[in-house]
Write an enzyme that holds these catalytic residues in place. Structure first.
Site, short mmCIF file in Angstrom:
data_model
loop_
_atom_site.label_atom_id
_atom_site.label_comp_id
_atom_site.label_asym_id
_atom_site.label_seq_id
_atom_site.Cartn_x
_atom_site.Cartn_y
_atom_site.Cartn_z
N ASN A 12 -3.83 5.91 -2.32
CA ASN A 12 -3.58 4.63 -1.96
C ASN A 12 -4.58 3.72 -1.69
O ASN A 12 -5.57 4.07 -1.46
CB ASN A 12 -2.33 4.66 -0.62
CG ASN A 12 -3.07 4.67 0.73
OD1 ASN A 12 -3.93 4.23 0.97
ND2 ASN A 12 -2.21 5.41 1.53
N MET A 14 0.96 -1.27 -0.09
CA MET A 14 -0.03 0.05 -0.13
C MET A 14 0.93 1.18 0.01
O MET A 14 1.69 1.39 0.78
CB MET A 14 -0.95 0.09 1.11
CG MET A 14 -1.72 1.14 1.33
SD MET A 14 -3.19 0.92 2.51
CE MET A 14 -2.19 1.34 4.00
N CYS A 15 0.45 2.18 -1.00
CA CYS A 15 1.24 3.49 -0.94
C CYS A 15 1.15 4.22 0.32
O CYS A 15 0.28 4.21 1.17
CB CYS A 15 1.09 4.18 -2.08
SG CYS A 15 1.12 3.26 -3.70
N GLN A 16 1.89 5.32 0.52
CA GLN A 16 1.69 6.28 1.65
C GLN A 16 1.51 7.64 1.04
O GLN A 16 2.16 7.98 0.29
CB GLN A 16 2.91 5.97 2.78
CG GLN A 16 3.00 4.75 3.28
CD GLN A 16 3.69 4.73 4.70
OE1 GLN A 16 3.83 5.83 5.27
NE2 GLN A 16 4.08 3.60 5.03
#
Length: 298
Positions: A122, A1-3
């Site tokens: 995200n 998961m991106c931030q």
């Protein structure tokens, strides 16, 4: 998961301290190593902005790199050349859809009724939903191949189909909340969105914020051995809100948005909020587990 990382404030402010910790998560203290981007909305008149005046529209400065942020020369530039801005949106990527390239790097930017809007996301949206979105006649089209940019274009196309002109802030907030919740129903959806004046945050799982104002104190990064005493670099009138996926400092009290909560900050203050009647808050471990279940990289 991106931030995600965002900042909204009442006077042009340097995000260097927060970014110094955030960038380390791009391949050093965490494994979000598939590129990063950052957008700075700078006031057209610094004096006017500092006085709380909205004269003119914010200028937008963008930086992207498809290399890990912790070792990126572009990230070095940002840390060594502090840019004072009223709104900032930054994103470090862990790719789930779309190859590693600049076109797939957040934040994404589009013109909306003469304003520049920046968006970062995200999560992970269902492929069946994304497949139904392309519309060759729609005004906004994706350049890259991410579900995130598709979602941004979908949001803006729905906005333009619903309103002939930019609506008032309360109407706009209600509409954006509705669309964000619709997108969250199609997978995992956390986002930041700004037009340079306000910044919207939507939490589908994990999103925290912190508002710094007088009396200012010391802050210590969670990802680096770095501290700052904000009382030495601020005035009593300053008000700065920082938003992030996972708290950046270890000695400050961060507020968490509830699942499916939508808020808007302007001049560092929360001006709109829509929280579910029975608010639910996830632990960081629970948020990561949800990301895994929907197929997002963590």
């Amino acid at each position: 998961m991106c931030q995600l990382l965002g900042m909204n404030c009442n006077t042009p402010t340097d995000i260097g301290f927060s970014f110094a910790g955030f960038r380390r998560r791009g391949g050093l203290t965490d494994h979000h190593a598939d590129g990063f981007g950052i957008a700075f909305f700078e006031p057209s008149s610094v004096e006017g902005a500092a006085a709380g005046s909205h004269m003119g529209k914010a200028g937008l400065r963008l930086f992207y790199d498809d290399k890990p942020s912790h070792c990126s020369p572009i990230a070095d530039l940002i840390n060594h050349y502090p840019i004072k801005a009223m709104n900032v949106i930054a994103h470090i990527r862990k790719a789930t859809q779309g190859k590693l390239c600049l076109a797939n790097t957040h934040p994404f930017v589009r013109e909306v009724w003469g304003e520049q809007w920046a968006f970062a996301h995200n999560g992970q949206l269902q492929s069946e939903f994304i497949a139904r979105l392309p519309n060759v006649s729609a005004q906004y089209q994706p350049v890259g191949s991410t579900d995130s940019e598709q979602a941004f274009c979908y949001l803006l196309n729905r906005l333009k189909q619903t309103f002939d002109a930019l609506p008032d802030d309360a109407t706009l907030f209600a509409f954006l909340t509705q669309i964000c919740r619709e997108l969250a129903g199609q997978g995992l959806f956390n986002c930041l969105l700004s037009n340079g004046r306000w910044q919207l945050a939507y939490a589908g799982s994990l999103l925290f914020y912190l508002t710094r104002q007088a009396p200012f104190g010391q802050a210590t990064l969670a990802d680096d051995d770095l501290s700052i005493d904000f009382s030495e670099v601020t005035t009593d009138n300053d008000k700065v809100t920082v938003l992030v996926t996972i708290p950046l400092t270890s000695n400050e009290t961060w507020q968490q948005l509830a699942v499916d909560e939508c808020v808007v900050f302007e001049q560092g203050s929360k001006v709109f909020a829509d929280r579910p009647d029975a608010p639910r808050y996830l632990s960081i471990d629970e948020g990561i587990a949800i990301a895994r279940r929907v197929g997002a990289s963590v």
